[in-house]
Design a protein around this motif. Structure first.
Motif, PDB file in Angstrom:
ATOM      1  N   LYS A 169      37.796  40.588  38.783  1.00 32.14           N
ATOM      2  CA  LYS A 169      37.336  41.863  38.220  1.00 32.14           C
ATOM      3  C   LYS A 169      37.038  42.875  39.326  1.00 32.14           C
ATOM      4  O   LYS A 169      37.301  44.065  39.184  1.00 32.14           O
ATOM      5  CB  LYS A 169      36.090  41.634  37.360  1.00 32.14           C
ATOM      6  CG  LYS A 169      36.392  40.980  36.029  1.00 32.14           C
ATOM      7  CD  LYS A 169      35.123  40.743  35.222  1.00 32.14           C
ATOM      8  CE  LYS A 169      35.445  40.064  33.893  1.00 32.14           C
ATOM      9  NZ  LYS A 169      34.214  39.772  33.113  1.00 32.14           N
ATOM     10  N   THR A 171      40.371  44.216  40.788  1.00 32.42           N
ATOM     11  CA  THR A 171      41.035  45.133  39.854  1.00 32.42           C
ATOM     12  C   THR A 171      40.304  46.465  39.786  1.00 32.42           C
ATOM     13  O   THR A 171      40.927  47.527  39.767  1.00 32.42           O
ATOM     14  CB  THR A 171      41.141  44.523  38.439  1.00 32.42           C
ATOM     15  OG1 THR A 171      39.846  44.135  37.986  1.00 32.42           O
ATOM     16  CG2 THR A 171      42.050  43.325  38.429  1.00 32.42           C
ATOM     17  N   ASN A 174      36.355  34.748  38.073  1.00 33.91           N
ATOM     18  CA  ASN A 174      36.406  35.953  37.247  1.00 33.91           C
ATOM     19  C   ASN A 174      35.795  37.161  37.956  1.00 33.91           C
ATOM     20  O   ASN A 174      36.321  38.272  37.870  1.00 33.91           O
ATOM     21  CB  ASN A 174      35.677  35.715  35.918  1.00 33.91           C
ATOM     22  CG  ASN A 174      36.418  34.743  35.018  1.00 33.91           C
ATOM     23  OD1 ASN A 174      37.635  34.632  35.093  1.00 33.91           O
ATOM     24  ND2 ASN A 174      35.689  34.025  34.174  1.00 33.91           N
ATOM     25  N   LEU A 205      44.359  41.826  33.851  1.00 32.22           N
ATOM     26  CA  LEU A 205      43.061  42.498  34.021  1.00 32.22           C
ATOM     27  C   LEU A 205      43.244  43.943  34.490  1.00 32.22           C
ATOM     28  O   LEU A 205      42.529  44.843  34.055  1.00 32.22           O
ATOM     29  CB  LEU A 205      42.197  41.735  35.027  1.00 32.22           C
ATOM     30  CG  LEU A 205      41.548  40.440  34.545  1.00 32.22           C
ATOM     31  CD1 LEU A 205      40.869  39.721  35.709  1.00 32.22           C
ATOM     32  CD2 LEU A 205      40.519  40.726  33.461  1.00 32.22           C
TER      33      LEU A 205
END
Length: 354
Positions: A333, A336, A329, A161
């Protein structure tokens, strides 16, 4: 009558003196070194100005009226250079896009002229190489969470990611030490960073703690002495090899070698700490950090002499709440996105301070 004449003479004096002592652009000069080009305008006295910069155009607008002593000459980069009397501006149009322009003023003081200086580059900034290291892999599963989730899978998912997030920006090249479930020795990870000429190295982990209430993100930089017992234990679990140096000093005496190693290492540790500070700043507003978020330990993957390196413990698989977040998720996210933002801010800071 005498008073009227005096008044007329006074205004005439003001008029002619203002013309006599008006500011003048005397000359334009050009210079360069291997990277930076320079344009210098010599001006008869101190003046203030504003500037506007676009991809291939610079406009310098002065707050006082100026006159041009002689027509400008052009260098090879310029399509056009002119002084517009109406707007009281110098206008420069370049043949190609310019990069990193820096426009500043040098006062006259004891010099013959005051100077307006434009520094710029023709080439884009060198792309920054970021090596991302997903911890563990293959036969080394790393920590096993209370929900049986494996650290090696989480670190790989976040690393992929991260690479995707970094790819949105032209200024970065991202290299992963592994892109699949393979086993790598710690020496191999640092060797990849070395061979890639990495600008920074980021190692991703998700730890396990005996105290299941412990949760949050922590960031580690290298220290020969761990900041606490927990950091020391963690480093001992992770490390499998000795100090890895990557500077060739074979032609130097032992004394010089020790000094150079010490200086290089000290500067790298300083840069690693700066990187951590940017990470903490961008993470703390949206995510949970440990109370002492910046910690120190002797991790082998952080031991490259000349590559600023940080190990990010993204949370604790031993904590029920962290364990759920680490596989979600949205959490992946978010972390990151914050890492990329912090890295961008770090390199922007480097650019401004070098």
């Amino acid at each position: 009558m005498k008073s009227i004449i005096k008044t007329i003479i006074y205004f005439l004096f003001l008029f002619y003196s203002s013309e006599l002592f008006s500011l003048e652009i005397d000359n334009v000069r050009y210079g360069s070194n291997s990277e930076v080009k320079r344009i210098v305008f010599d001006i008869s006295n101190d003046v203030t100005f504003k500037n506007r910069v676009s991809q291939n155009k610079i406009e310098i607008k002065f707050d006082k009226n100026l006159t041009l002593k002689k027509a400008f000459t052009k260098n090879n980069d310029l399509e056009e250079i002119d002084f517009d009397k109406t707007s009281n501006s110098i206008i420069l149009i370049f043949k190609k896009s310019i990069h990193s322009p820096n426009i500043y003023f040098l006062k006259k003081k004891n010099n013959k002229y005051a100077r307006v200086v434009i520094d710029y580059k023709n080439k884009k900034k060198k792309r920054k190489i970021v090596v991302v290291d997903p911890g563990h892999g293959g036969k080394d599963s790393g920590a096993v969470g209370i929900t049986k989730k494996l650290e090696k899978n989480i670190t790989l998912k976040v690393a992929l990611l991260l690479k995707k997030e970094f790819s949105k920006y032209d200024e970065f090249d991202v290299i992963l030490t592994r892109e699949s479930d393979i086993y790598l020795k710690l020496r191999e990870r640092t060797t990849i960073a070395k061979k890639s000429n990495a600008d920074i190295f980021i190692s991703l982990h998700a730890d396990f703690n005996k105290n299941r209430r412990t949760r949050g993100i922590s960031l580690y930089t290298l220290s020969e002495k761990a900041s606490d017992k927990e950091a020391e234990d963690l480093a001992r679990r992770e490390n499998r090899s000795d100090f890895l140096g990557n500077v060739d000093l074979t032609s130097e005496s032992s004394e010089v070698t020790n000094i150079l190693i010490d200086l290089t290492k000290r500067e790298t540790l300083n840069q690693s700490s700066h990187l951590v500070n940017f990470l903490i700043k961008d993470i703390k507003n949206e995510m949970n950090l440990l109370k002492r978020a910046h910690r120190f330990a002797g991790f082998t993957v952080l031991k490259s002499l000349d590559i600023p390196s940080v190990l990010i413990e993204m949370g604790y698989l031993s904590n029920r709440e962290d364990s759920k977040l680490l596989v979600s998720n949205s959490y992946q996210k978010k972390i990151t996105s914050n890492i990329v933002k912090a890295v961008k801010n770090y390199f922007d800071w480097i650019e401004k301070n070098n």
